[in-house]
Write a protein that holds these residues in place. Sequence first.
Motif, PDB file in Angstrom:
ATOM      1  N   ALA A 247       0.861  -1.178   0.000  1.00 50.81           N
ATOM      2  CA  ALA A 247       0.000   0.000   0.000  1.00 50.81           C
ATOM      3  C   ALA A 247       0.896   1.227   0.000  1.00 50.81           C
ATOM      4  O   ALA A 247       1.574   1.499   0.997  1.00 50.81           O
ATOM      5  CB  ALA A 247      -0.914  -0.004   1.224  1.00 50.81           C
ATOM      6  N   ALA A 248       0.935   1.920  -1.137  1.00 50.86           N
ATOM      7  CA  ALA A 248       1.801   3.099  -1.290  1.00 50.86           C
ATOM      8  C   ALA A 248       3.247   2.767  -0.939  1.00 50.86           C
ATOM      9  O   ALA A 248       3.940   3.522  -0.255  1.00 50.86           O
ATOM     10  CB  ALA A 248       1.292   4.248  -0.426  1.00 50.86           C
ATOM     11  N   ASP A 305      -7.518   0.502  -5.292  1.00 56.10           N
ATOM     12  CA  ASP A 305      -7.512   1.959  -5.387  1.00 56.10           C
ATOM     13  C   ASP A 305      -8.474   2.518  -4.338  1.00 56.10           C
ATOM     14  O   ASP A 305      -9.670   2.651  -4.567  1.00 56.10           O
ATOM     15  CB  ASP A 305      -7.932   2.386  -6.789  1.00 56.10           C
TER      16      ASP A 305
END
Length: 452
Positions: A247-248, A305
């Motif tokens: 995640a990121a 997303d």
Amino acid sequence: MKTKPTAVLAAALLVLAACSSPPPKVALEPAAEFGSGGVAVAPDAGPAGSGDVAYRLLQTSDRFLLVGHGCATAQALCGLSDQSSWTAAAWGFDLDGTADAGFGTGGVFRDGDAAGGGSTNVAFDAALADAGPVLAGGGLNTSGDLDAVLWALDDAGQLDAARFGGGKALLGDLTAAGAHDFVEAVRADAGRFWLAGGIKDPAVGHYQPAVWAVAGNGSPDAGFDADGVFVDSTPTNVAWFDDLDLAAGAPLAVGAEFQGGQLQPLAVKLKPDGGLDADFGNGGRVILPLGSASSGEALAVHVGDGYILVAGYVNDGKSHVALWRLGLDGAPDTGFGADGLLVLDGVAPANYYDARVGLAVDGRGRSWLTAGLENAAGDLDMAVWRVLPSGELDPDFCGGGPCTLAGLAGGNGDDWGNDLILAEDAVYVGGWSWNGSDRDVVIWKLALTPVR
């Protein structure tokens, strides 16, 4: 020439009709051209009559790859009580479902001595790196404790001598001498690998969840948590991770921990350089909701997303496949299922060693899951579900789902899907099937077939 208004109106009506037409109703049927009648059966990883398990299914440009373990002795199931006989294994298939005789030895890569102790060898996961697949798992070492293991394979399904100093990296005893280090999941990232699993420090006495960062050469990445491994010391009882995603650029891992004698599903978010991410859940950790169940385990995770999907199971006396949806901050999505949790009907006795839950997400945001369900005869059928982004079973898929399939590998007993790959007009499921005398690793190709 000008277009007549009536022609414009007719064209607009056609477009409107196309846009408002209901989605097609589909079911899954074996694709006869694949393997034998829609199923590809892998060669035994051990002697005839030894039980095999595949946990992960991957696809390259010219091959399918199954990853799991076989058995060094002729034991039909070779399960929890037989770990000492486990042989780490990977199976190669051509894209038409034919076992690839040029992969490994006779279609199988085997390692029955991953860390030098000749025992308890298993590959739980694999990642596709630019130079070739990397398998992750563990094996017993000469000191009698477990080492986390990475295997780098070449295109022929052999250890790649150009990577990891001979094709294999051992990641044991990074936290304490004599610790048990076991990897459940691996993801390839720019220049390194992320791993998740558990570490049992002798001074602690129970497994704790762990995440490793490993450089491309197979050595610990000291840029992560100072020594390349983060251990979550929060749990006061046994805990571990089963899967992870990014995640990121930071690892998000899921698994379970014991609280009050019950297994609780767990999600943990770390910072890119190590340590818990305080902006996620409760100081970086989330115990997932159970609804009316008393226990559960998170087995697979997908970061999308703006959302996180977690698949696993919950137990209310019997096990059921479950799907959670969270925001990126770890809060349950109350618009999904019942306050962020969808519990699927039917008994699915998932367990840590051979029966997991596979998860994939398509381009329309629908979740696909695979596992197994008990049928009226008391054995297991392989099952596939499709879930809408709202947390409801898709009514246009298998009549509201699931699609169940049994006996395709020529047997009359248990079938289970552990992982799946989505194609434009088909679904590939990797798992295992009882063929009447032992458990075989298989790939099912299931065609999406219109239903009137």
